[in-house]
Design a protein around this motif. Sequence first.
Motif, mmCIF file in Angstrom:
data_model
loop_
_atom_site.group_PDB
_atom_site.id
_atom_site.type_symbol
_atom_site.label_atom_id
_atom_site.label_comp_id
_atom_site.label_asym_id
_atom_site.label_seq_id
_atom_site.Cartn_x
_atom_site.Cartn_y
_atom_site.Cartn_z
ATOM 1 N N THR A 33 50.332 56.249 47.225
ATOM 2 C CA THR A 33 49.490 55.575 48.219
ATOM 3 C C THR A 33 48.213 55.042 47.571
ATOM 4 O O THR A 33 47.796 53.915 47.856
ATOM 5 N N SER A 34 47.601 55.828 46.706
ATOM 6 C CA SER A 34 46.385 55.386 46.019
ATOM 7 C C SER A 34 46.653 54.187 45.124
ATOM 8 O O SER A 34 45.862 53.228 45.099
ATOM 9 N N ILE A 35 47.761 54.217 44.398
ATOM 10 C CA ILE A 35 48.111 53.082 43.535
ATOM 11 C C ILE A 35 48.362 51.841 44.378
ATOM 12 O O ILE A 35 47.909 50.744 44.038
ATOM 13 N N TRP A 36 49.072 51.992 45.494
ATOM 14 C CA TRP A 36 49.351 50.852 46.377
ATOM 15 C C TRP A 36 48.050 50.274 46.929
ATOM 16 O O TRP A 36 47.860 49.059 46.959
ATOM 17 N N ASP A 37 47.143 51.132 47.383
ATOM 18 C CA ASP A 37 45.854 50.664 47.895
ATOM 19 C C ASP A 37 45.074 49.921 46.825
ATOM 20 O O ASP A 37 44.452 48.887 47.101
ATOM 21 N N PHE A 38 45.101 50.417 45.597
ATOM 22 C CA PHE A 38 44.418 49.747 44.489
ATOM 23 C C PHE A 38 44.998 48.355 44.261
ATOM 24 O O PHE A 38 44.256 47.376 44.103
ATOM 25 N N ILE A 39 46.317 48.239 44.267
ATOM 26 C CA ILE A 39 46.964 46.934 44.054
ATOM 27 C C ILE A 39 46.606 45.970 45.177
ATOM 28 O O ILE A 39 46.250 44.811 44.934
ATOM 29 N N VAL A 40 46.671 46.427 46.411
ATOM 30 C CA VAL A 40 46.365 45.569 47.559
ATOM 31 C C VAL A 40 44.905 45.127 47.521
ATOM 32 O O VAL A 40 44.597 43.949 47.744
ATOM 33 N N ASN A 41 43.997 46.040 47.226
ATOM 34 C CA ASN A 41 42.575 45.689 47.158
ATOM 35 C C ASN A 41 42.291 44.715 46.018
ATOM 36 O O ASN A 41 41.460 43.809 46.161
ATOM 37 N N THR A 42 42.967 44.889 44.897
ATOM 38 C CA THR A 42 42.790 43.980 43.766
ATOM 39 C C THR A 42 43.241 42.572 44.123
ATOM 40 O O THR A 42 42.531 41.595 43.859
ATOM 41 N N ILE A 43 44.407 42.458 44.741
ATOM 42 C CA ILE A 43 44.917 41.142 45.142
ATOM 43 C C ILE A 43 43.997 40.513 46.175
ATOM 44 O O ILE A 43 43.697 39.313 46.124
ATOM 45 N N SER A 44 43.516 41.304 47.111
ATOM 46 C CA SER A 44 42.592 40.801 48.124
ATOM 47 C C SER A 44 41.294 40.299 47.490
ATOM 48 O O SER A 44 40.774 39.245 47.870
ATOM 49 N N SER A 45 40.793 41.035 46.513
ATOM 50 C CA SER A 45 39.565 40.625 45.832
ATOM 51 C C SER A 45 39.758 39.325 45.063
ATOM 52 O O SER A 45 38.879 38.451 45.076
ATOM 53 N N PHE A 46 40.905 39.175 44.411
ATOM 54 C CA PHE A 46 41.181 37.914 43.724
ATOM 55 C C PHE A 46 41.255 36.770 44.725
ATOM 56 O O PHE A 46 40.769 35.673 44.469
ATOM 57 N N GLY A 47 41.858 37.023 45.885
ATOM 58 C CA GLY A 47 41.939 36.006 46.930
ATOM 59 C C GLY A 47 40.569 35.586 47.397
ATOM 60 O O GLY A 47 40.287 34.384 47.554
ATOM 61 N N GLU A 48 39.693 36.529 47.637
ATOM 62 C CA GLU A 48 38.320 36.217 48.057
ATOM 63 C C GLU A 48 37.583 35.450 46.972
ATOM 64 O O GLU A 48 36.853 34.507 47.265
ATOM 65 N N PHE A 49 37.760 35.845 45.715
ATOM 66 C CA PHE A 49 37.108 35.175 44.601
ATOM 67 C C PHE A 49 37.519 33.713 44.531
ATOM 68 O O PHE A 49 36.676 32.819 44.458
ATOM 69 N N PHE A 50 38.828 33.462 44.568
ATOM 70 C CA PHE A 50 39.291 32.078 44.472
ATOM 71 C C PHE A 50 38.944 31.283 45.722
ATOM 72 O O PHE A 50 38.696 30.075 45.652
ATOM 73 N N SER A 51 38.893 31.938 46.868
ATOM 74 C CA SER A 51 38.487 31.265 48.099
ATOM 75 C C SER A 51 37.026 30.856 48.015
ATOM 76 O O SER A 51 36.652 29.749 48.440
ATOM 77 N N THR A 52 36.200 31.694 47.443
ATOM 78 C CA THR A 52 34.777 31.385 47.278
ATOM 79 C C THR A 52 34.600 30.239 46.282
ATOM 80 O O THR A 52 33.766 29.355 46.504
ATOM 81 N N ILE A 53 35.372 30.247 45.219
ATOM 82 C CA ILE A 53 35.285 29.153 44.227
ATOM 83 C C ILE A 53 35.711 27.822 44.853
ATOM 84 O O ILE A 53 35.101 26.797 44.609
ATOM 85 N N ALA A 54 36.764 27.861 45.669
ATOM 86 C CA ALA A 54 37.310 26.625 46.238
ATOM 87 C C ALA A 54 36.398 26.020 47.297
ATOM 88 O O ALA A 54 36.410 24.814 47.509
#
Length: 55
Positions: A33-54
């Motif tokens: 569960t912890s590993i899954w949460d880490f993966i989901v949060n990482t992908i979400s953070s990348f999404g926010e980063f690229f959304s902010t850049i765009a």
Amino acid sequence: MPAKAKTLLIWIAVIFLIFAIVNDPDRAGNIVTSIWDFIVNTISSFGEFFSTIAS
């Protein structure tokens, strides 16, 4: 790395994972569960980063 050494390390890792799950399934579930949460949060953070850049 030689193919036989790589295969041996993979088998050792698989056997260890099976042992850990059988020995303490609750803790193994928490780790997954912890590993899954880490993966989901990482992908979400990348999404926010690229959304902010765009924008």
